[in-house]
Scaffold this active site. Structure first.
Site, PDB file in Angstrom:
ATOM      1  CG  HIS A 184      -0.250   0.031   2.540  1.00 26.59           C
ATOM      2  ND1 HIS A 184       0.231   1.182   3.101  1.00 26.59           N
ATOM      3  CD2 HIS A 184       0.021  -0.964   3.423  1.00 26.59           C
ATOM      4  CE1 HIS A 184       0.769   0.904   4.285  1.00 26.59           C
ATOM      5  NE2 HIS A 184       0.660  -0.392   4.499  1.00 26.59           N
ATOM      6  CB  CYS A 200       1.635  -3.767   5.260  1.00 23.10           C
ATOM      7  SG  CYS A 200       0.033  -4.574   5.404  1.00 23.10           S
TER       8      CYS A 200
END
Length: 314
Positions: A184, A200
């Site tokens: 992301h 992440c």
């Protein structure tokens, strides 16, 4: 400003497909050695984050003191070359210690980007994955473990963050088949090229927007852990790149590099004294280690590395 977004419940064990440990082999480089002109508002940290190199390395290479500021128009020599790990096929390869994401398509490297992965106490899991969803302007549902971290740090405890400038996911989300893991954007671009997420893989907003358009649901990928990399280029030159083993998953880099060089039949072409210096420095850029006598007469050691894909995505 919120920086963390993802959750990994525990450090993932080393995958059985060779995703962790040893040294990775490559046959090409990405990035370049170039002069960067400082712009108004630039900082060493911001320049380093955008170009996939270290702020301390930029300071050292340009003789910048710890209290010395940057001036618009100032010229800095940047070294952003990285070894491209050999790919088993098309898709995404993320090498955590290298803090780099490589996208392969049609049997060739298409793009490479600096990234941020999980911090040592909240590690990004390793192994194969597939892309399971692509979303824009995704709300962040704050995991309970991160809520607890907020509480312990005396910060307001949030349960949901809507899309917008305060959302640490940025505008683009690429969901992976690994539980609670995605690639992301971020609302803090200077946090890129580090190990500081909650698991992440974080990218600069411009880079993740570019990758978002290149990937599709069902695309394959892998997350690997190789602090040491060795490359044998088509012109006969040999490069080594060494990073810190922040997750403490690998042995001695020099041993792994020697074993890989022997396996590839290039051990006699390598300046091992130079390799030892690179291992000690662990500055995270590709350095040439070719013995002069191992090169064809027409190949000078000072020749800049050809980069078939261009510089790191800007």
């Amino acid at each position: 400003m919120l920086l963390a977004a993802c959750l990994v419940l525990a450090a993932a064990p080393a995958a059985a497909n060779g995703s962790s440990g040893g040294a990775a082999w490559g046959e090409s480089l990405v990035g370049e050695r170039f002069v960067y002109e400082v712009r108004r508002g630039d900082s060493l940290g911001g320049i380093a984050a955008r170009h996939g190199t270290g702020a301390a390395l930029i300071a050292r290479d340009n003789a910048i003191g710890p209290r010395q500021g940057l001036k618009p128009g100032q010229q800095l020599m940047l070294e952003t070359r990285h070894i491209v790990p050999q790919s088993n096929g098309d898709g995404i390869t993320i090498n955590v210690p290298q803090r780099m994401l490589f996208h392969f398509e049609g049997g060739a490297l298409r793009t490479a980007y600096p990234v941020t992965a999980g911090r040592p106490d909240w590690q990004t899991p390793l192994g194969p994955f597939t892309v399971v969803n692509r979303q824009t302007d995704k709300p962040w549902f704050v995991p309970k473990s991160i809520q607890e971290e907020m509480r312990q740090q005396g910060k307001p405890v949030l349960t949901r963050v809507e899309p917008g400038p305060d959302n640490p996911l940025g505008r683009h989300w690429i969901g992976l088949s690994m539980p609670a893991i995605g690639i992301h954007g971020t609302n803090a671009p200077t946090s890129i090229y580090a190990l500081r997420s909650h698991g992440c893989v974080r990218m600069h907003p411009d880079d993740v927007a570019d990758l978002f358009e290149r990937v599709r649901v069902g695309d394959a990928g892998r997350i690997v852990y190789h602090p040491a990399l060795l490359a044998g280029l088509p012109d006969g030159r040999v490069f080594v790149e060494v990073h810190l083993d922040a997750y403490r998953r690998s042995g001695k880099p020099i041993d792994a590099l020697r074993a890989l060089a022997a396996e590839r039949g290039i051990e006699s072409r390598v300046d091992w004294l130079r390799v030892a210096e690179i291992v000690a420095a662990r500055d995270g850029v590709a350095r040439e280690v070719t013995l002069p006598e191992a090169l064809p007469a027409a190949t000078p050691l000072s020749t800049p590395t050809a980069n078939p894909t261009g510089a790191l995505a800007q």
